[in-house]
Structures are given as structure tokens and as C-alpha cells.
Design a protein around this motif. Sequence first.
Motif, PDB file in Angstrom:
ATOM      1  N   MET A  56     -27.408   4.522 -20.819  1.00  0.00           N
ATOM      2  CA  MET A  56     -26.742   5.827 -20.873  1.00  0.00           C
ATOM      3  C   MET A  56     -25.410   5.780 -20.129  1.00  0.00           C
ATOM      4  SD  MET A  56     -29.744   8.710 -20.611  1.00  0.00           S
ATOM      5  CE  MET A  56     -30.553   8.121 -19.138  1.00  0.00           C
ATOM      6  N   VAL A  74     -21.516   6.621 -21.503  1.00  0.00           N
ATOM      7  CA  VAL A  74     -20.655   7.642 -20.899  1.00  0.00           C
ATOM      8  C   VAL A  74     -19.414   7.013 -20.273  1.00  0.00           C
ATOM      9  CG1 VAL A  74     -20.524   9.462 -19.145  1.00  0.00           C
ATOM     10  CG2 VAL A  74     -22.570   9.233 -20.557  1.00  0.00           C
ATOM     11  N   SER A  75     -19.566   5.879 -19.615  1.00  0.00           N
ATOM     12  CA  SER A  75     -18.393   5.261 -18.983  1.00  0.00           C
ATOM     13  C   SER A  75     -17.391   4.809 -20.042  1.00  0.00           C
ATOM     14  CB  SER A  75     -18.805   4.100 -18.073  1.00  0.00           C
ATOM     15  OG  SER A  75     -19.326   3.032 -18.805  1.00  0.00           O
ATOM     16  N   MET A 110     -17.036   6.288 -23.050  1.00  0.00           N
ATOM     17  CA  MET A 110     -16.452   7.521 -23.590  1.00  0.00           C
ATOM     18  C   MET A 110     -15.379   8.084 -22.662  1.00  0.00           C
ATOM     19  SD  MET A 110     -19.719   9.604 -25.272  1.00  0.00           S
ATOM     20  CE  MET A 110     -19.631  10.779 -23.980  1.00  0.00           C
ATOM     21  N   LYS A 111     -15.622   8.002 -21.365  1.00  0.00           N
ATOM     22  CA  LYS A 111     -14.733   8.605 -20.372  1.00  0.00           C
ATOM     23  C   LYS A 111     -13.681   7.631 -19.841  1.00  0.00           C
ATOM     24  CE  LYS A 111     -16.563  12.602 -20.509  1.00  0.00           C
ATOM     25  NZ  LYS A 111     -15.739  13.689 -21.061  1.00  0.00           N
ATOM     26  N   VAL A 169     -27.546  11.436 -21.998  1.00  0.00           N
ATOM     27  CA  VAL A 169     -26.111  11.167 -22.106  1.00  0.00           C
ATOM     28  C   VAL A 169     -25.306  12.464 -21.914  1.00  0.00           C
ATOM     29  CG1 VAL A 169     -24.281  10.441 -23.709  1.00  0.00           C
ATOM     30  CG2 VAL A 169     -26.347   9.059 -23.448  1.00  0.00           C
ATOM     31  N   PRO A 170     -25.698  13.593 -22.536  1.00  0.00           N
ATOM     32  CA  PRO A 170     -24.939  14.825 -22.296  1.00  0.00           C
ATOM     33  C   PRO A 170     -24.924  15.242 -20.812  1.00  0.00           C
ATOM     34  CG  PRO A 170     -26.268  15.076 -24.271  1.00  0.00           C
ATOM     35  CD  PRO A 170     -26.683  13.774 -23.622  1.00  0.00           C
ATOM     36  N   LEU A 209     -25.134  13.197 -18.164  1.00  0.00           N
ATOM     37  CA  LEU A 209     -24.217  12.293 -17.459  1.00  0.00           C
ATOM     38  C   LEU A 209     -22.765  12.599 -17.810  1.00  0.00           C
ATOM     39  CD1 LEU A 209     -25.765   8.713 -17.452  1.00  0.00           C
ATOM     40  CD2 LEU A 209     -25.402  10.239 -15.536  1.00  0.00           C
ATOM     41  N   THR A 210     -22.524  13.006 -19.043  1.00  0.00           N
ATOM     42  CA  THR A 210     -21.169  13.390 -19.444  1.00  0.00           C
ATOM     43  C   THR A 210     -20.689  14.566 -18.595  1.00  0.00           C
ATOM     44  OG1 THR A 210     -21.571  12.608 -21.697  1.00  0.00           O
ATOM     45  CG2 THR A 210     -19.727  14.129 -21.386  1.00  0.00           C
ATOM     46  N   GLU A 211     -21.551  15.552 -18.387  1.00  0.00           N
ATOM     47  CA  GLU A 211     -21.201  16.694 -17.532  1.00  0.00           C
ATOM     48  C   GLU A 211     -20.929  16.247 -16.096  1.00  0.00           C
ATOM     49  OE1 GLU A 211     -24.009  19.942 -17.651  1.00  0.00           O
ATOM     50  OE2 GLU A 211     -24.054  19.905 -19.837  1.00  0.00           O
ATOM     51  N   ASP A 255     -17.576  14.671 -16.126  1.00  0.00           N
ATOM     52  CA  ASP A 255     -16.534  15.683 -16.335  1.00  0.00           C
ATOM     53  C   ASP A 255     -16.223  16.408 -15.030  1.00  0.00           C
ATOM     54  OD1 ASP A 255     -16.217  15.086 -19.004  1.00  0.00           O
ATOM     55  OD2 ASP A 255     -17.451  16.761 -19.727  1.00  0.00           O
TER      56      ASP A 255
END
Length: 105
Positions: free
Chosen positions: A38, A42-43, A45-46, A91-92, A94-96, A99
Motif C-alpha cells: 500500500m 501511495v508513495s 502516486m504522491k 490505500v485511500p 494512506l493517501t489522506e 495529503d
Amino acid sequence: MMKEPKTIDITSRIQSEETFVLYGYAPICANCQIAERMLDIVSEMKGVSYTSMNLNYHKDLIETYEIRSAPALLLFREGKLVREVYAFQSVPHLTEVFDEFLVDE
């Protein structure tokens, strides 16, 4: 397989980098393997890199940052621990987390 970073090198990067992401795991931990997958998503994507450490080799860091379990995600800003994540959830989620962490840059 990547070489395990030395505690002194991790500590130096925590102190010198504006933001630093540290992922602690245990090799026999199945949840750690899922969490790292996960984290990889995320890493990417970001556009954020992270350093992995096998918690079996970093007793000093475990004590200093009071790491309670594996997997552990520690987010640092200007040498200070600003957030810890132990339940990666999704994943959502961790994305938060990222962010919020990146907004404060």
C-alpha cells in the motif's frame, strides 16, 4: 535485496531533511508486507520516497520514537516526529495521511 540502513544514517537523515518518511517492518510480519505494498502505491502516486528499516536492527530508534508495533510509518518534519501510523487500513487512508503531511510543507 537492499542493504539495511544504519541507525546513524537514518538519524542523520531525520535531522537534515525537511521531510522524512520512515517505514518500520518485521520480516516475518504478514501485515507489514501488505502495508508496504500500500505504501509503495501511495508513495508513487504522491511522488514521495521513504526509507525502510527492519525493526529487528534498530533498538535505539524503537526506544527514541517509542515505536509500539510493526508495521510503523513515521513522518518527520524538520527533525521532529509529526505523525505515526500503525494501522495502514487502506490505500485511500494512506493517501489522506500523505495529503495532510504534504499540505503542511
